[in-house]
Design a protein around this motif. Structure first.
Motif, PDB file in Angstrom:
ATOM      1  N   THR A  52      -2.934   7.244  -3.643  1.00 53.50           N
ATOM      2  CA  THR A  52      -2.967   7.638  -2.225  1.00 53.50           C
ATOM      3  C   THR A  52      -2.673   6.426  -1.346  1.00 53.50           C
ATOM      4  OG1 THR A  52      -4.602   9.324  -2.753  1.00 53.50           O
ATOM      5  CG2 THR A  52      -4.382   8.768  -0.434  1.00 53.50           C
ATOM      6  N   THR A  55       0.936   5.746  -1.486  1.00 50.53           N
ATOM      7  CA  THR A  55       1.668   6.732  -0.676  1.00 50.53           C
ATOM      8  C   THR A  55       1.604   6.331   0.796  1.00 50.53           C
ATOM      9  OG1 THR A  55       1.037   8.423  -2.239  1.00 50.53           O
ATOM     10  CG2 THR A  55       1.821   9.210  -0.105  1.00 50.53           C
ATOM     11  N   LEU A  56       0.431   5.897   1.234  1.00 45.24           N
ATOM     12  CA  LEU A  56       0.268   5.500   2.633  1.00 45.24           C
ATOM     13  C   LEU A  56       1.162   4.291   2.955  1.00 45.24           C
ATOM     14  CD1 LEU A  56      -1.087   5.488   5.398  1.00 45.24           C
ATOM     15  CD2 LEU A  56      -3.064   4.367   4.393  1.00 45.24           C
ATOM     16  N   ARG A  58       3.843   3.400   1.395  1.00 44.66           N
ATOM     17  CA  ARG A  58       5.259   3.836   1.356  1.00 44.66           C
ATOM     18  C   ARG A  58       5.623   4.530   2.661  1.00 44.66           C
ATOM     19  NH1 ARG A  58       4.388   6.150  -3.943  1.00 44.66           N
ATOM     20  NH2 ARG A  58       4.888   4.552  -5.471  1.00 44.66           N
ATOM     21  N   TYR A  59       4.696   5.343   3.155  1.00 39.05           N
ATOM     22  CA  TYR A  59       4.923   6.059   4.428  1.00 39.05           C
ATOM     23  C   TYR A  59       5.203   5.050   5.546  1.00 39.05           C
ATOM     24  CZ  TYR A  59       3.729   8.850   8.570  1.00 39.05           C
ATOM     25  OH  TYR A  59       3.746   9.465   9.792  1.00 39.05           O
ATOM     26  N   MET A  60       4.555   3.897   5.437  1.00 29.60           N
ATOM     27  CA  MET A  60       4.728   2.875   6.479  1.00 29.60           C
ATOM     28  C   MET A  60       5.986   2.033   6.251  1.00 29.60           C
ATOM     29  SD  MET A  60       0.729   1.882   6.581  1.00 29.60           S
ATOM     30  CE  MET A  60       0.773   0.705   7.847  1.00 29.60           C
ATOM     31  N   ARG A  79       6.631   1.901  10.181  1.00 29.18           N
ATOM     32  CA  ARG A  79       5.734   2.872  10.824  1.00 29.18           C
ATOM     33  C   ARG A  79       4.345   2.262  10.829  1.00 29.18           C
ATOM     34  NH1 ARG A  79       7.206   7.587   7.465  1.00 29.18           N
ATOM     35  NH2 ARG A  79       8.853   8.667   8.558  1.00 29.18           N
ATOM     36  N   GLN A  85      -3.354  13.576   7.088  1.00 26.29           N
ATOM     37  CA  GLN A  85      -3.248  14.127   5.733  1.00 26.29           C
ATOM     38  C   GLN A  85      -3.738  13.137   4.682  1.00 26.29           C
ATOM     39  OE1 GLN A  85      -2.820  17.037   4.711  1.00 26.29           O
ATOM     40  NE2 GLN A  85      -2.401  17.789   6.772  1.00 26.29           N
ATOM     41  N   LEU A  86      -3.442  11.847   4.899  1.00 33.88           N
ATOM     42  CA  LEU A  86      -3.825  10.834   3.909  1.00 33.88           C
ATOM     43  C   LEU A  86      -5.256  10.350   4.136  1.00 33.88           C
ATOM     44  CD1 LEU A  86      -0.454   8.913   3.675  1.00 33.88           C
ATOM     45  CD2 LEU A  86      -1.454  10.449   1.998  1.00 33.88           C
ATOM     46  N   SER A  93      -8.361   4.691   3.609  1.00 35.68           N
ATOM     47  CA  SER A  93      -7.104   4.492   4.355  1.00 35.68           C
ATOM     48  C   SER A  93      -7.349   3.696   5.641  1.00 35.68           C
ATOM     49  CB  SER A  93      -6.472   5.825   4.742  1.00 35.68           C
ATOM     50  OG  SER A  93      -6.336   6.652   3.634  1.00 35.68           O
TER      51      SER A  93
END
Ligand code: EPU
Length: 416
Positions: A52, A55-56, A58-60, A79, A85-86, A93
């Motif tokens: 998770t 993923t966070l 990577r989202y950034m 970002r 969601q995360l 997070s």
């Protein structure tokens, strides 16, 4: 959804390798936001919470790969947000808040909602960042924070907070001037984070004591490190040996991170021997009932309370277990009762009257450590236990059924 089916009553025998610590790895991953480039972590556990956090990141805009080591490249962060969601699947997070704000001057992080173990607000993180010059607003469920360069400040936490200490320590590394954190958390995971930050070029003194001093620097560079062993996973396997009357050798441990747990388990009648990075544990006679109170490190950890309660449920007398960190961390009590445990709640204290034997039953996991206590109860119980909702376990215990099967447990993961 998967469930675990356990046929109890087998004394566990053999060796277990302890994985890297989840709660050490999570802030390490967040800290990568402080320095552009490729960071490298050996011994990172393969767990859902770690994925998770990847993923966070990577989202950034980070690139994250897991091969021999877990690598994060933060060269192209674009970002500055941790979406609901995360954050709702993993509260840790919020650890990106301090680094993002310090490095990029802005951050938008969803406020975590309620949690199975207590309210768990992040007010102390926010208050400390404000003292360092951040402007913080709440907007549609998000914390929106802005700052020019953060400045050093003297911060006294009202309450010891682990991720709060970590968030502020990370932010302070790039702040202008000196930050002093008083009433800081002393957990080994805080020390491990400080060591990584120092490897990146930060200047930090006092990590592991109640007062941490951070001298801000202009810039940090990526580094690499080995994640410390998971003391809670190790503690859980110590109880697994004790509750089944078995004999285990745990490899890859730090017994100095487990002193309070080892002391309590020894009082409870377990024979524990530490040598180098190995801990050997066995139990001959019946478990003795002893009292325990959870407190911040170095005292007995809240993350071992549920597992210890499973052990006390087959103790020879009465044990009083007080939870002083989280107000609602007793969700395992009703489930253990379904397995024949005699436990009454009196406010923040559980009164556990030992029974000779637990009995298998269908039970449901509610949070990570509660789930672990049900697995432990099931290993000792007569007959079959089915544990549903085990996705909680996958957040924090690497390959739990494989590790337990290898030491003789009759445990299977099946699709519900
Ligand atoms: N608190 C506040 N305001 C804040 C921060 C904390 O009131 O701003 C309160 C909490 O509600 C709680 C107490 O302070 O009553 C201590 O909470 P802390 O902040 O120390 O907990 P955390 O940092 O959110 C970490 C671990 C937890 C572990 C606790 C206590 C990580 C990622 N999580 O949480 O681990 O239980 O410290 O040791 O490090 C777990 O692994 O299962 C787990 C829950």
């Amino acid at each position: 959804m998967d469930k675990l089916v356990v046929e109890g009553g087998v004394p566990l025998q053999g060796e277990v390798r302890i994985s890297g610590s989840k709660n050490a790895a999570l802030p390490l991953l967040a800290s990568t936001l402080l320095a552009n480039g490729r960071h490298c972590f050996f011994n990172a556990p393969r767990l859902r919470d770690i994925r998770t956090m990847q993923t966070l990141l990577r989202y950034m805009g980070a690139v994250s790969t897991t091969e021999e080591a877990l690598q994060i490249d933060t060269s192209k962060i674009h970002r500055f947000e941790a979406p609901y969601q995360l954050v709702k699947t993993m509260r840790a997070s919020v650890l990106v808040l301090g680094p993002m704000l310090a490095r990029y001057g802005r951050a938008r992080v969803s406020l975590p909602g309620g949690c199975a173990i207590g309210a768990r607000p992040i007010n102390l993180h926010l208050k400390a960042l404000e003292l360092m010059g951040a402007e913080i607003k709440l907007d549609h469920g998000y914390v929106v924070a802005r700052a020019g360069r953060l400045h050093g400040a003297s911060i006294t936490f009202d309450q010891v907070t682990v991720t709060g200490t970590e968030n502020i320590m990370m932010a302070a590394c790039l702040a202008d001037g000196v930050t002093v954190i008083k009433n800081a958390a002393r957990e080994p995971e805080v020390v491990a984070l400080a060591e990584y930050l120092i490897a990146m070029g930060a200047s930090i003194a006092g990590a592991g004591t109640p007062e941490i001093t951070i001298f801000g620097v202009e810039e940090l560079s990526p580094a690499s490190c080995t994640v410390i062993p998971d003391r809670i996973e190790a503690g859980t396997y110590l109880v697994a040996a004790g509750i089944t009357g078995g004999h285990l050798r745990l490899n890859g441990c730090r017994s100095d991170h487990l002193e309070a747990v080892i002391q309590k388990l020894t009082e409870a009648g377990l024979a524990i021997n530490c040598e180098g990075d190995t801990i050997e544990v066995s139990r001959g006679s019946r478990v003795c009932s002893v009292n325990a109170k959870t407190q911040p490190f170095p005292a007995f950890p809240t993350d071992m309370q549920a597992q210890f309660m499973a052990l006390m449920s087959i103790g020879s007398g009465v044990s009083l277990i007080s939870e002083n960190i989280f107000e609602n961390r007793f969700m395992h009590v009703l489930e253990l009762r379904r397995m024949g445990a005699d436990i009454e709640l009196d406010g923040r204290t559980a009164v556990v009257r030992g029974v000779k034997r637990l009995s298998g039953a269908p039970v449901m996991a509610t949070d990570l450590r509660a789930s672990a206590s049900l697995v432990l109860g099931a290993l000792a119980a007569k007959g079959k236990t089915e544990i549903s909702r085990i996705y909680h376990l996958d957040r924090g215990y690497e390959s739990i059924e494989t590790k337990l099967s290898a030491v003789g447990a009759k445990i299977d993961r099946v699709k519900e």
